[in-house]
Motif scaffolding. Structure first.
Motif, mmCIF file in Angstrom:
data_model
loop_
_atom_site.group_PDB
_atom_site.id
_atom_site.type_symbol
_atom_site.label_atom_id
_atom_site.label_comp_id
_atom_site.label_asym_id
_atom_site.label_seq_id
_atom_site.Cartn_x
_atom_site.Cartn_y
_atom_site.Cartn_z
ATOM 1 N N LEU A 237 -37.492 32.971 -7.708
ATOM 2 C CA LEU A 237 -38.017 32.076 -6.664
ATOM 3 C C LEU A 237 -36.911 31.242 -5.808
ATOM 4 N N GLY A 238 -35.870 30.848 -6.771
ATOM 5 C CA GLY A 238 -34.636 30.260 -6.263
ATOM 6 C C GLY A 238 -33.770 29.589 -7.364
ATOM 7 N N PHE A 239 -32.912 28.954 -7.178
ATOM 8 C CA PHE A 239 -31.931 28.224 -8.188
ATOM 9 C C PHE A 239 -31.507 27.049 -7.990
ATOM 10 N N ILE A 240 -30.744 26.445 -8.833
ATOM 11 C CA ILE A 240 -30.041 25.234 -8.692
ATOM 12 C C ILE A 240 -28.593 25.184 -8.922
ATOM 13 N N LYS A 241 -27.721 24.856 -8.068
ATOM 14 C CA LYS A 241 -26.076 24.852 -8.357
ATOM 15 C C LYS A 241 -25.561 23.763 -7.776
ATOM 16 N N ASN A 242 -24.887 23.064 -8.414
ATOM 17 C CA ASN A 242 -24.222 21.749 -8.118
ATOM 18 C C ASN A 242 -25.127 20.901 -7.303
ATOM 19 N N GLY A 243 -26.519 20.704 -8.033
ATOM 20 C CA GLY A 243 -27.300 19.847 -7.522
ATOM 21 C C GLY A 243 -28.027 20.046 -6.423
ATOM 22 N N LYS A 244 -27.744 21.199 -5.849
ATOM 23 C CA LYS A 244 -28.588 21.729 -4.581
ATOM 24 C C LYS A 244 -29.602 22.817 -5.057
ATOM 25 N N VAL A 245 -30.503 22.711 -4.196
ATOM 26 C CA VAL A 245 -31.652 23.893 -4.471
ATOM 27 C C VAL A 245 -31.678 24.973 -3.530
ATOM 28 N N TYR A 246 -31.606 26.034 -3.981
ATOM 29 C CA TYR A 246 -31.625 27.247 -2.847
ATOM 30 C C TYR A 246 -32.801 28.026 -3.269
ATOM 31 N N ASP A 247 -33.383 28.884 -2.236
ATOM 32 C CA ASP A 247 -34.224 29.852 -2.322
ATOM 33 C C ASP A 247 -33.561 31.237 -2.799
ATOM 34 N N ALA A 248 -34.346 32.154 -3.123
ATOM 35 C CA ALA A 248 -33.959 33.359 -3.695
ATOM 36 C C ALA A 248 -32.859 34.133 -3.009
ATOM 37 N N GLU A 249 -32.878 33.846 -1.664
ATOM 38 C CA GLU A 249 -31.842 34.492 -0.791
ATOM 39 C C GLU A 249 -30.705 33.619 -0.705
ATOM 40 N N GLY A 250 -30.511 32.370 -1.298
ATOM 41 C CA GLY A 250 -29.434 31.591 -1.147
ATOM 42 C C GLY A 250 -29.426 30.508 -0.258
ATOM 43 N N ASN A 251 -30.931 30.423 0.703
ATOM 44 C CA ASN A 251 -30.876 29.505 1.690
ATOM 45 C C ASN A 251 -30.887 28.028 0.987
ATOM 46 N N SER A 252 -30.213 27.104 1.516
ATOM 47 C CA SER A 252 -30.497 25.866 0.933
ATOM 48 C C SER A 252 -31.674 25.154 1.369
#
Length: 116
Positions: free
Chosen positions: A34-49
């Protein structure tokens, strides 16, 4: 909405909705990313913030609007909406993941309630 110490996400009735991997990737029960967290930011599966989680447990969307916060109580944190209403709990190890839970599970649940 609840996240236990294993990263499992469930609703208020205890039904498992998905999980968070050790790599901070959020999956639904079907194993779909569904998405991921990187450096405190949340992204959807396509990498959209989708927004940013601050270290104090506060989450803001891309427009800078405050969406939710967490309040630590022992080894758990309450997930609170902007008015301070409890929306669930999260184990302290997944405090920053409360925002991802909101994005991928809680928002959908809230939309279902509005559609009734």
């Amino acid at each position: 909405m609840h996240i236990n110490s294993k990263g499992e996400v469930s609703d208020d009735q205890g039904t498992k909705l998905g999980y968070i991997s050790k790599e901070d990737i959020v999956f639904n029960n079907q194993g779909q990313k569904l998405g991921f967290i990187k450096n405190g930011k949340v992204y959807d599966a396509e990498g959209n913030s989708l927004g940013k989680a601050k270290k104090d447990g506060r989450y803001y969307n891309n427009d800078g609007v405050f969406i939710l916060s967490t309040k630590t109580i022992g080894d758990k944190c309450e997930i609170l909406d902007p008015e301070g209403h409890k929306k669930g709990t999260v184990h302290k190890n997944y405090k920053l993941h409360a925002c991802a839970t909101h994005c991928f599970f809680l928002e959908k649940e809230m939309k279902k309630e509005e559609d009734k």
